[in-house]
Every structure is written in C-alpha cells, then in structure tokens.
Write an enzyme that holds these catalytic residues in place. Structure first.
Site, short mmCIF file in Angstrom:
data_model
loop_
_atom_site.label_atom_id
_atom_site.label_comp_id
_atom_site.label_asym_id
_atom_site.label_seq_id
_atom_site.Cartn_x
_atom_site.Cartn_y
_atom_site.Cartn_z
N LYS A 175 0.87 -1.19 0.00
CA LYS A 175 0.00 0.00 0.00
C LYS A 175 0.89 1.23 0.00
O LYS A 175 1.85 1.33 0.79
CB LYS A 175 -0.88 -0.02 1.24
CG LYS A 175 -1.53 1.30 1.59
CD LYS A 175 -2.66 1.07 2.54
CE LYS A 175 -2.56 1.87 3.78
NZ LYS A 175 -3.64 1.58 4.72
C1 5RP Z 1 -1.95 4.77 8.18
C2 5RP Z 1 -2.70 3.83 7.31
C3 5RP Z 1 -4.08 4.17 6.90
O1 5RP Z 1 -4.81 2.99 6.88
C4 5RP Z 1 -3.97 4.77 5.55
O2 5RP Z 1 -3.40 6.03 5.67
C5 5RP Z 1 -5.24 4.76 4.70
O3 5RP Z 1 -6.07 5.72 5.05
P1 5RP Z 1 -6.28 7.09 4.28
O4 5RP Z 1 -6.95 6.76 2.97
O5 5RP Z 1 -7.13 7.85 5.22
O6 5RP Z 1 -4.92 7.71 4.03
O7 5RP Z 1 -2.20 2.82 6.93
O8 5RP Z 1 -0.60 4.41 8.17
#
Ligand code: 5RP
Length: 272
Positions: free
Chosen positions: A171
C-alpha cells in the site's frame, strides 16, 4: 505461492476483477479518535461495500459483527502515537492472534528514509517469515514521513523494497508518474487516499491510479469523512471494479447525497 496464501488473497482481491476496495479504518492506532471514526458505528453501513477492511484487533473486538462476510486485513504494527517518532513502530499483534481472528492478511508499515527505516524493514522481513509458515499474506505499507517527498522515485523505491522483502501486496500513496511505481513493483499495489480531498479529486485520483497500474485502494478518510460515505465507497467501487470514469462515479456519489439516509444505509451491492 502456496494454497493458503492464494486462498486468503482471493478474499481480498476479487477473483472476478483481480482488484480490491479496502476500507481503511485503522487510523486510531496512532492518532486516536479520528474524525469520522470517533463512533465506529458510522462505518458499519459501509462494510458490505468493501472487499476488505483494514482494521486493528481492537476495532474488530469492539465494533465489528463476527458474522460479517467482508474479509479483513489486520494491522499488526504500532507503538508511537502521533505525538512521538512515527517510524519507531514495532510488531504489536501476534500471528497467533491474526489466525485466531481469522484474518485474510496482516499489514504493517515500513518507514523508508526515516529514522528507523532499517528496523521497520527488518521487522517486515520477520513478519513475512512467520506469515509464510501459516499461509498468511502480508501487506507492506510505505508510510511517508513528513520530511519525505511523494515522488515516483521515492515511492517506487519504498514499494520495490517491500516487494523484495517478500510482501504479497503493497500500500502506498498516489503520485505523478505512478505508472513508474507500478512498473517497478512486481506485486499488486493499493493506494491510500491520504488527507480528505474534495470528492471529485479523490475519485479522479482513484481513476488515475487504476489506469496507471494500481490494483485497488485501501482508502479511509476520503470515504468516511465524506458527507456521503456510502455514496463515496460505491463510487470508488465502480471505478476500481467496473472501470467507470471519475466523472460518472462523481454523479453516483452526488445522487446518493440526495437519497434518503435509510436507503443509503440499507443499500447492499453485489461484490462486483
Ligand atoms: C496509516 C494507514 C491508513 O490505513 C492509511 O493512511 C489509509 O487511510 P487514508 O486513505 O485515510 O490515508 O495505513 O498508516
């Protein structure tokens, strides 16, 4: 890849499209009661629209109906709060716990270029070693420190390191030239949404990311902080799984803003 890992991944990534809409609701693990997540009841109507929740064990225990048929990926790292050194994370939730909770994956952050990058990357290696033994996919999250640029060179570096360590999926954040990040990363990438944007911008970012090679989203604030969270997740879903344009998806979102609340809350949609 063994059967267990593939089987769990097929609960996260739709076998029909190869893509996923993950709903990230883990923010409280370092920033406490986040706007939109103060009362976790708010996310309950969104769960049927997600392929997978990204969630902590605390939220699972306290707020999620165990009979849900939406998969979940468990955040297993933490330590520092928003007031401390964020890169000082460690693994906080055991593999045994992930198995007991019936997670379809586990996720942790790595902090490439930050103070503790080496420890977080070796922690990722350790987590993957353990996860391999139990057929558990690992999501590596390339957290971006305040001081780091969000360009394709940096994000590409972080994603590739995560994949080289053995993460099954990564991610990260969307950036210009995202296709370069996707081309250099041999495992599927999902994008976080980041800070709340106007809805049309968030949908355009989703379309751009998918077109540039992302396999989906793990989106939080741009969904649960919207004035129509259900409308937003449905719109994001249409882009990710059906290739709907951001402009059409924005229309869907706008229509749902006008729909009666009960109708939106009760709506369940097919998983593709
Ligand atoms: C923080 C995360 C969150 O899950 C991630 O930031 C996703 O959320 P957003 O779309 O609000 O940024 O992993 O480290």
């Amino acid at each position: 890849m063994d059967f267990g890992i593939k089987n769990r991944l097929s609960r996260i990534f739709s076998p029909k499209t190869g893509r996923t809409v993950m709903l990230a609701v883990d923010h409280g693990y370092f920033q406490g009661p986040t706007t939109g997540l103060r009362d976790m009841e708010n996310i309950i109507p969104l769960i049927p629209h997600a392929d997978c929740l990204f969630v902590t064990r605390g939220t699972l225990r306290n707020s999620i109906d165990p009979r849900t048929d939406t998969a979940f990926c468990l955040r297993v790292s933490g330590g520092p709060s928003i007031l401390g050194e964020l890169s000082n994370e460690d693994i906080t939730t055991s593999m045994e716990e992930a198995l007991r909770l019936n997670a379809s994956g586990v996720g942790m952050s790595i902090f490439v270029g930050a103070k503790n990058e080496d420890r977080t990357i070796s922690n990722l290696g350790r987590l993957i070693n353990e996860a391999q033994r139990y057929g558990m996919p690992v999501l590596a999250i390339t957290a971006v420190g305040k001081e780091m640029g969000r360009d394709a060179r940096y994000i590409g570096l972080a994603c590739r390191i995560a994949a080289e360590m053995g993460a099954q999926f990564v991610k990260t954040y969307y950036c210009d030239d995202f296709h370069k990040v996707a081309e250099g990363c041999p495992v599927p990438i999902v994008i976080a949404g980041g800070k709340k944007l106007p809805e049309m911008e968030a949908l355009q970012m989703t379309e751009n990311a998918i077109k540039a090679g992302a396999s989906g989203v793990d989106m939080g604030r741009n969904i649960f902080q919207s004035d129509s969270p259900a409308g937003m997740i449905k719109a994001v879903r249409a882009i990710v799984h059906r290739g709907t344009s951001a402009a059409e998806a924005f229309d869907m979102y706008q229509k749902s803003r006008k729909a009666p609340v009960a109708e939106v809350a009760d709506a369940r949609m097919e998983k593709v």
